[in-house]
Scaffold this active site. Sequence first.
Site, PDB file in Angstrom:
ATOM      1  N   ARG A  54       8.869  -1.093  -4.589  1.00 43.23           N
ATOM      2  CA  ARG A  54       8.894  -0.910  -3.133  1.00 43.23           C
ATOM      3  C   ARG A  54      10.377  -1.153  -2.734  1.00 43.23           C
ATOM      4  O   ARG A  54      11.142  -1.803  -3.153  1.00 43.23           O
ATOM      5  CB  ARG A  54       8.043  -1.691  -2.533  1.00 43.23           C
ATOM      6  CG  ARG A  54       6.314  -1.470  -2.793  1.00 43.23           C
ATOM      7  CD  ARG A  54       5.521  -2.502  -1.954  1.00 43.23           C
ATOM      8  NE  ARG A  54       4.109  -2.346  -2.306  1.00 43.23           N
ATOM      9  CZ  ARG A  54       3.449  -2.825  -3.114  1.00 43.23           C
ATOM     10  NH1 ARG A  54       4.058  -3.664  -4.012  1.00 43.23           N
ATOM     11  NH2 ARG A  54       2.317  -2.472  -3.470  1.00 43.23           N
ATOM     12  N   LYS A  81       4.994  -7.686  -1.050  1.00 46.00           N
ATOM     13  CA  LYS A  81       3.775  -7.464  -0.269  1.00 46.00           C
ATOM     14  C   LYS A  81       2.547  -8.007  -1.090  1.00 46.00           C
ATOM     15  O   LYS A  81       1.960  -8.582  -0.446  1.00 46.00           O
ATOM     16  CB  LYS A  81       3.507  -5.886  -0.413  1.00 46.00           C
ATOM     17  CG  LYS A  81       2.122  -5.378  -0.101  1.00 46.00           C
ATOM     18  CD  LYS A  81       2.103  -3.909   0.076  1.00 46.00           C
ATOM     19  CE  LYS A  81       0.685  -3.249   0.614  1.00 46.00           C
ATOM     20  NZ  LYS A  81       0.524  -1.926   0.620  1.00 46.00           N
ATOM     21  N   HIS A 149       9.273   5.387   0.822  1.00 48.40           N
ATOM     22  CA  HIS A 149       7.940   5.145  -0.201  1.00 48.40           C
ATOM     23  C   HIS A 149       7.900   6.359  -0.948  1.00 48.40           C
ATOM     24  O   HIS A 149       7.119   6.380  -2.103  1.00 48.40           O
ATOM     25  CB  HIS A 149       6.663   5.044   0.457  1.00 48.40           C
ATOM     26  CG  HIS A 149       5.853   4.037  -0.062  1.00 48.40           C
ATOM     27  ND1 HIS A 149       5.992   2.676  -0.233  1.00 48.40           N
ATOM     28  CD2 HIS A 149       4.609   4.209  -0.392  1.00 48.40           C
ATOM     29  CE1 HIS A 149       5.278   2.356  -0.954  1.00 48.40           C
ATOM     30  NE2 HIS A 149       3.924   2.831  -0.995  1.00 48.40           N
ATOM     31  N   ARG A 152       9.040   5.751  -4.837  1.00 50.34           N
ATOM     32  CA  ARG A 152       8.107   4.937  -5.532  1.00 50.34           C
ATOM     33  C   ARG A 152       7.030   6.328  -5.987  1.00 50.34           C
ATOM     34  O   ARG A 152       6.541   6.004  -7.139  1.00 50.34           O
ATOM     35  CB  ARG A 152       7.339   3.927  -4.717  1.00 50.34           C
ATOM     36  CG  ARG A 152       6.225   3.093  -5.390  1.00 50.34           C
ATOM     37  CD  ARG A 152       5.974   1.981  -4.665  1.00 50.34           C
ATOM     38  NE  ARG A 152       4.598   1.316  -4.709  1.00 50.34           N
ATOM     39  CZ  ARG A 152       4.057   0.250  -5.237  1.00 50.34           C
ATOM     40  NH1 ARG A 152       5.079  -0.198  -6.082  1.00 50.34           N
ATOM     41  NH2 ARG A 152       3.064  -0.071  -5.387  1.00 50.34           N
ATOM     42  N   HIS A 176      -2.024  -2.010  -7.884  1.00 49.56           N
ATOM     43  CA  HIS A 176      -3.031  -1.675  -7.416  1.00 49.56           C
ATOM     44  C   HIS A 176      -4.574  -2.409  -7.682  1.00 49.56           C
ATOM     45  O   HIS A 176      -4.608  -2.616  -8.856  1.00 49.56           O
ATOM     46  CB  HIS A 176      -3.395   0.027  -7.252  1.00 49.56           C
ATOM     47  CG  HIS A 176      -2.431   0.616  -6.526  1.00 49.56           C
ATOM     48  ND1 HIS A 176      -2.116   2.185  -7.004  1.00 49.56           N
ATOM     49  CD2 HIS A 176      -1.537   0.385  -5.771  1.00 49.56           C
ATOM     50  CE1 HIS A 176      -1.276   2.601  -5.948  1.00 49.56           C
ATOM     51  NE2 HIS A 176      -0.824   1.487  -5.505  1.00 49.56           N
ATOM     52  N   TYR A 185      -3.046   7.677  -4.184  1.00 50.13           N
ATOM     53  CA  TYR A 185      -1.635   7.229  -4.063  1.00 50.13           C
ATOM     54  C   TYR A 185      -0.789   8.404  -4.565  1.00 50.13           C
ATOM     55  O   TYR A 185       0.484   8.897  -3.992  1.00 50.13           O
ATOM     56  CB  TYR A 185      -1.610   5.943  -4.660  1.00 50.13           C
ATOM     57  CG  TYR A 185       0.172   5.306  -4.399  1.00 50.13           C
ATOM     58  CD1 TYR A 185       0.590   4.966  -3.132  1.00 50.13           C
ATOM     59  CD2 TYR A 185       1.000   5.441  -5.439  1.00 50.13           C
ATOM     60  CE1 TYR A 185       1.653   4.330  -2.900  1.00 50.13           C
ATOM     61  CE2 TYR A 185       2.222   5.125  -5.007  1.00 50.13           C
ATOM     62  CZ  TYR A 185       2.563   4.365  -3.835  1.00 50.13           C
ATOM     63  OH  TYR A 185       3.926   4.226  -3.633  1.00 50.13           O
TER      64      TYR A 185
END
Length: 201
Positions: A54, A81, A149, A152, A176, A185
């Site tokens: 990230r 995160k 983002h 990624r 995840h 995603y």
Amino acid sequence: MERVSANPNHPKKGSALRVDPITSEKDIRAIKRLLASRPRDLAIFCLGINTALRASDILKIKVGDVNGLRQGDIFRTREKKTGKYRDVTLNKTSHKAVMDYLATRDNPQDDDWLFTSRKGAGRLQVSSLNAMVKDWCSQINLRGKYGTHALRKTFGYHQRVRFGMGTPVLMRIFNHKCESQTLNYLGVEDKELHEIQLNDI
């Protein structure tokens, strides 16, 4: 009256901000050419699309985390995160970009931020990088929604489509909780699932 967020890049609570991956290899090469004379920016771009980190985790890398590493070496970082530790491998592209950038720094110390702001000694901020990514994509006339983002997501798209990486492996890389989160995603849409079912066996 509904309160409107002061930052248009922030989604409403409970919703997700959707950005696109850079799907074309030609567009990736175009951005690399655009950034060829900007070693810092090129290193950020290459790390983003080659490590799946990230933006917040890229920007908290210290010089000492990567200085002296060779191609294929690993450094460990703790994701902001999730709080989980992650081993990051520097492939040929990301290693060269980072080392070329370090060579432009004036006697950097191990405790210095790797990616400093041009406005001072502090590190580059995510909001600034978000604007930079949008500008890079705009300069090569790339249509779609882009931001930090997107880097990624570009990693995930090319690992799945070009290199055939399976969802379970990508799920672990992205940290995840479930495969459905990874599929969503990566933008695996109903149309793609429909086309798969049309394959004759």
